[in-house]
Design an enzyme around this catalytic site. Structure first.
Site, mmCIF file in Angstrom:
data_model
loop_
_atom_site.group_PDB
_atom_site.id
_atom_site.type_symbol
_atom_site.label_atom_id
_atom_site.label_comp_id
_atom_site.label_asym_id
_atom_site.label_seq_id
_atom_site.Cartn_x
_atom_site.Cartn_y
_atom_site.Cartn_z
ATOM 1 C CE1 TYR A 139 11.918 -6.594 64.689
ATOM 2 C CE2 TYR A 139 13.498 -6.108 64.357
ATOM 3 C CZ TYR A 139 13.370 -6.816 64.732
ATOM 4 O OH TYR A 139 13.701 -8.238 65.102
ATOM 5 C CG HIS A 144 10.605 -6.817 69.645
ATOM 6 N ND1 HIS A 144 9.824 -7.943 69.765
ATOM 7 C CD2 HIS A 144 10.232 -6.103 68.099
ATOM 8 C CE1 HIS A 144 10.206 -8.899 69.122
ATOM 9 N NE2 HIS A 144 9.764 -7.723 67.957
ATOM 10 N NE ARG A 153 20.623 -10.038 64.183
ATOM 11 C CZ ARG A 153 19.370 -9.924 64.190
ATOM 12 N NH1 ARG A 153 18.295 -10.546 63.525
ATOM 13 N NH2 ARG A 153 18.685 -8.828 64.861
ATOM 14 C CD GLU A 210 5.303 -10.466 66.335
ATOM 15 O OE1 GLU A 210 5.050 -9.289 65.717
ATOM 16 O OE2 GLU A 210 6.894 -11.005 66.309
ATOM 17 C CD GLU A 212 2.663 -5.524 65.773
ATOM 18 O OE1 GLU A 212 2.952 -5.044 64.652
ATOM 19 O OE2 GLU A 212 3.382 -7.038 66.231
ATOM 20 C CG ASP A 244 2.426 -9.239 63.782
ATOM 21 O OD1 ASP A 244 1.356 -10.283 62.687
ATOM 22 O OD2 ASP A 244 3.400 -9.359 63.620
ATOM 23 C CD GLN A 251 9.120 -14.483 62.546
ATOM 24 O OE1 GLN A 251 8.418 -14.801 63.844
ATOM 25 N NE2 GLN A 251 9.418 -12.654 62.789
ATOM 26 C CE LYS A 264 5.972 -12.105 61.841
ATOM 27 N NZ LYS A 264 5.647 -11.375 64.168
ATOM 28 C CB THR A 360 6.826 -6.665 69.343
ATOM 29 O OG1 THR A 360 6.598 -7.788 68.835
ATOM 30 C CG2 THR A 360 6.451 -7.018 70.508
HETATM 31 MN MN MN Z 1 4.667 -7.646 63.872
#
Ligand code: MN
Length: 427
Positions: A139, A144, A153, A210, A212, A244, A251, A264, A360
């Site tokens: 992560y 991201h 949040r 995602e 990646e 991904d 999720q 995922k 990501t």
């Molecule tokens: Mn991912």
């Protein structure tokens, strides 16, 4: 400089302009044809080198200090090759580079071998290049993590307190990693449409990609022996593009407290050609200044990030398409050396063919975000498609394609090809 990266090298094979696979790349993959079972190949221009045929014709003999045997080259995964370690795979790439170089006549004049050794890329089927033992997803893009933190949040404190102290990651699912062009079925799961309603079972309504990259490892050290940031490159064989696939609604309801699970693990798609870390040497760049200062085991020296342009395209069922993201691998906050050092600092052992994905890869600006979650900002900013439809997430029948490449300052362009996947309706 690694000789196989020499920008002045030219191949006696004609390389199409703008090919991702010039002689300075030489990525490894697993291919089959109508008459050949799946086996090891190396891409060059619009051709594939058949390594088992090269061995049979005497071009990969052990007199070239190569430790590989027939069973390594005719294997249906790259694991046996990768398991010989970095020094061996580096020798193999160097040998292939020299066979293809215009300075060498060895393979060029052996025209009776050409039909067995050199195959048109358009006539092969590509397979999953490695048997992935373990897969970890990091992560590691600050943009991201910040975007997701802002949405779900606190916009003021978007990053969680640990984020700048360690490359946060979770252990993913290896069994559902598939090669490019494998269709993906929209997953079912538990969804919670609103705060006050009970959960329901049904097809995901918020299916996302995602953007990646993932690296594939050589065998590591024994259990209990960490790999340092200094040593990390010796354990990284190469990289692929990695999609991904993520079901955001599954999720969102499941992830607290243990993290991603069914949102995922239904599928991740990878590009078929593994570009070696060595081939990416000319694309090293410095990373961001890490503040606060990281703990000593995460310190590193030298350019450890990679400048690789990335893009994501959505193609609709009627054939229209749109690039929805242009990002770059250099936008990572945590680099691969730090990811591997952190992964093993507790003594966790890695094996040949393990896969560690970046997370990501979003850039700092709108237009460079690596998921629809961010691009459509949780569905509040739909993307207009050329056929007049809108996308907040991915629709049934859409194809998502990711590409990655970069031209070096010396004019050599190295690419990854692409990873593509079509989303099929839920069963
Ligand atoms: Mn991912």
């Amino acid at each position: 400089m690694i000789e196989a990266n020499n920008p002045s090298l030219r191949s006696w094979l004609e390389i199409p302009a703008n090919s991702d696979f010039p002689i300075q790349n030489l990525p490894f993959g697993i291919f089959s044809t109508t008459s050949l079972s799946a086996r090891v190949g190396v891409a060059i221009g619009d051709k594939v080198l058949n390594l088992s045929a090269l061995l049979a014709a005497g071009f990969l003999s052990t007199s070239n200090e190569l430790p590989f045997t027939e069973s390594d080259y005719s294997a249906s995964t790259l694991n046996p090759i990768i398991n010989h370690g970095k020094a061996a795979t580096r020798l193999l790439r160097a040998r292939i580079s020299s066979l293809l170089s215009s300075d060498s006549s060895e393979l060029r004049v052996a025209t009776d071998s050409h039909s067995a050794c050199i195959i048109d890329l358009s006539s092969v089927t590509m397979h999953l290049p490695v048997n992935v033992g373990d897969y970890t997803d990091c992560y590691s893009s600050e943009d991201h993590a910040r975007n997701v933190g802002k949405m779900f949040r606190d916009p003021e404190n978007a990053l969680l307190p640990n984020w700048k102290h360690m490359p946060v990651a979770y252990h993913g699912r290896a069994s559902s990693i598939v090669v490019s062009d494998t269709p993906i079925t929209r997953p079912h799961g538990q969804l919670k449409p609103s705060e006050n309603e009970p959960p329901v079972y049904g097809p995901s309504r918020l299916l996302d990609f995602e953007l990646e990259m993932a690296f594939i490892t050589h065998p590591g050290k024994s259990l209990g022996q960490p790999i340092s940031t200094e040593e990390a490159d010796d354990y990284i064989f190469g990289l692929v593009l990695f999609n991904d696939w993520s079901a955001r609604d599954i999720q969102k309801w499941e992830y607290i407290p243990l993290g991603p699970f069914l949102g995922k693990n239904f599928a991740s798609s990878i590009s078929p050609w593994i570009v070696t870390l060595d081939a990416l040497e000319p694309f090293r760049v410095s990373g961001p200044i890490q503040d606060p200062k990281v703990l000593p085991y995460l310190e590193y020296s030298g350019n450890s990030h990679y400048d690789i342009d990335l893009e994501v395209e959505i193609s609709t069922p009627n054939g229209d398409s749109k690039i929805v993201c242009r990002s770059n691998f250099k936008h990572m906050y945590w680099n691969m050396r730090q990811q591997l050092a952190h992964h093993t600092v507790n003594g966790c052992n890695i094996r040949g063919g393990d896969m560690i994905a970046s997370g990501t890869i979003s850039g700092p600006k709108e237009g460079s975000f690596g998921s629809m979650l961010e691009i459509s900002w949780k569905g509040t900013k739909p993307v207009a498609m050329p056929d007049g439809t809108e996308r907040r997430f991915i629709n049934d029948g859409d194809t998502v394609t990711m590409r990655g490449s970069k031209k070096s300052t010396t004019g050599i362009s190295i690419g990854f090809g692409e990873v593509s996947g079509k989303l099929l309706p839920a069963n």
